[in-house]
Design a protein around this motif. Structure first.
Motif, PDB file in Angstrom:
ATOM      1  N   PRO A  31       1.042  32.570  63.360  1.00 56.27           N
ATOM      2  CA  PRO A  31       1.471  31.928  64.604  1.00 56.27           C
ATOM      3  C   PRO A  31       0.409  31.841  65.698  1.00 56.27           C
ATOM      4  O   PRO A  31       0.438  30.931  66.514  1.00 56.27           O
ATOM      5  CB  PRO A  31       2.650  32.781  65.074  1.00 56.27           C
ATOM      6  N   PHE A  32      -0.554  32.749  65.730  1.00 59.18           N
ATOM      7  CA  PHE A  32      -1.512  32.733  66.836  1.00 59.18           C
ATOM      8  C   PHE A  32      -2.775  31.923  66.536  1.00 59.18           C
ATOM      9  O   PHE A  32      -3.674  31.871  67.362  1.00 59.18           O
ATOM     10  CB  PHE A  32      -1.883  34.162  67.251  1.00 59.18           C
ATOM     11  N   ILE A  33      -2.850  31.273  65.364  1.00 56.05           N
ATOM     12  CA  ILE A  33      -3.993  30.416  65.051  1.00 56.05           C
ATOM     13  C   ILE A  33      -3.585  28.967  65.307  1.00 56.05           C
ATOM     14  O   ILE A  33      -2.701  28.439  64.620  1.00 56.05           O
ATOM     15  CB  ILE A  33      -4.458  30.588  63.596  1.00 56.05           C
ATOM     16  N   PRO A  34      -4.199  28.302  66.274  1.00 53.53           N
ATOM     17  CA  PRO A  34      -3.860  26.892  66.534  1.00 53.53           C
ATOM     18  C   PRO A  34      -4.347  25.992  65.391  1.00 53.53           C
ATOM     19  O   PRO A  34      -5.319  26.315  64.695  1.00 53.53           O
ATOM     20  CB  PRO A  34      -4.593  26.571  67.840  1.00 53.53           C
ATOM     21  N   ASP A  35      -3.660  24.867  65.210  1.00 59.43           N
ATOM     22  CA  ASP A  35      -3.975  23.965  64.102  1.00 59.43           C
ATOM     23  C   ASP A  35      -5.412  23.462  64.143  1.00 59.43           C
ATOM     24  O   ASP A  35      -6.052  23.318  63.099  1.00 59.43           O
ATOM     25  CB  ASP A  35      -3.013  22.773  64.100  1.00 59.43           C
ATOM     26  N   TRP A  36      -5.945  23.201  65.327  1.00 58.75           N
ATOM     27  CA  TRP A  36      -7.298  22.660  65.415  1.00 58.75           C
ATOM     28  C   TRP A  36      -8.340  23.669  64.943  1.00 58.75           C
ATOM     29  O   TRP A  36      -9.438  23.300  64.544  1.00 58.75           O
ATOM     30  CB  TRP A  36      -7.622  22.206  66.843  1.00 58.75           C
TER      31      TRP A  36
END
Length: 88
Positions: A31-36
């Motif tokens: 959850p804490f890793i953004p898609d970009w």
């Protein structure tokens, strides 16, 4: 077309593509890793793996980047083909 893909990266580096799929999946579920950021994590991992296997050369860096491109492209092909209803 498949023959051209075979010559883009070294034969003993093919294993990295499914490994990148797995790492990308794990990053996507975190959850804490953004898609970009996922693609940058994949590039970093792949280039580091190539450099550790072949030494710090332009060919090794290119192999790492091409492996990420193949992994992301093949993932998108599968996703766009089989998961049409989930894509919005």
């Amino acid at each position: 077309m498949l023959q051209e893909i075979e010559f883009t990266i070294r034969e003993d580096f093919y294993f990295i593509v499914p490994a990148l799929w797995f790492i990308g999946y794990a990053c996507k579920r975190t959850p804490f890793i953004p898609d970009w950021l996922i693609v940058w994590i994949l590039i970093s991992f792949s280039v580091l793996a190539a450099v550790s296997m072949y030494g710090f050369t332009v060919q090794a860096i290119a192999d790492g980047i091409i492996a990420v491109a193949i992994a992301v492209f093949s993932h998108q092909v599968v996703k766009q083909t089989f998961c049409k209803d989930e894509i919005k």
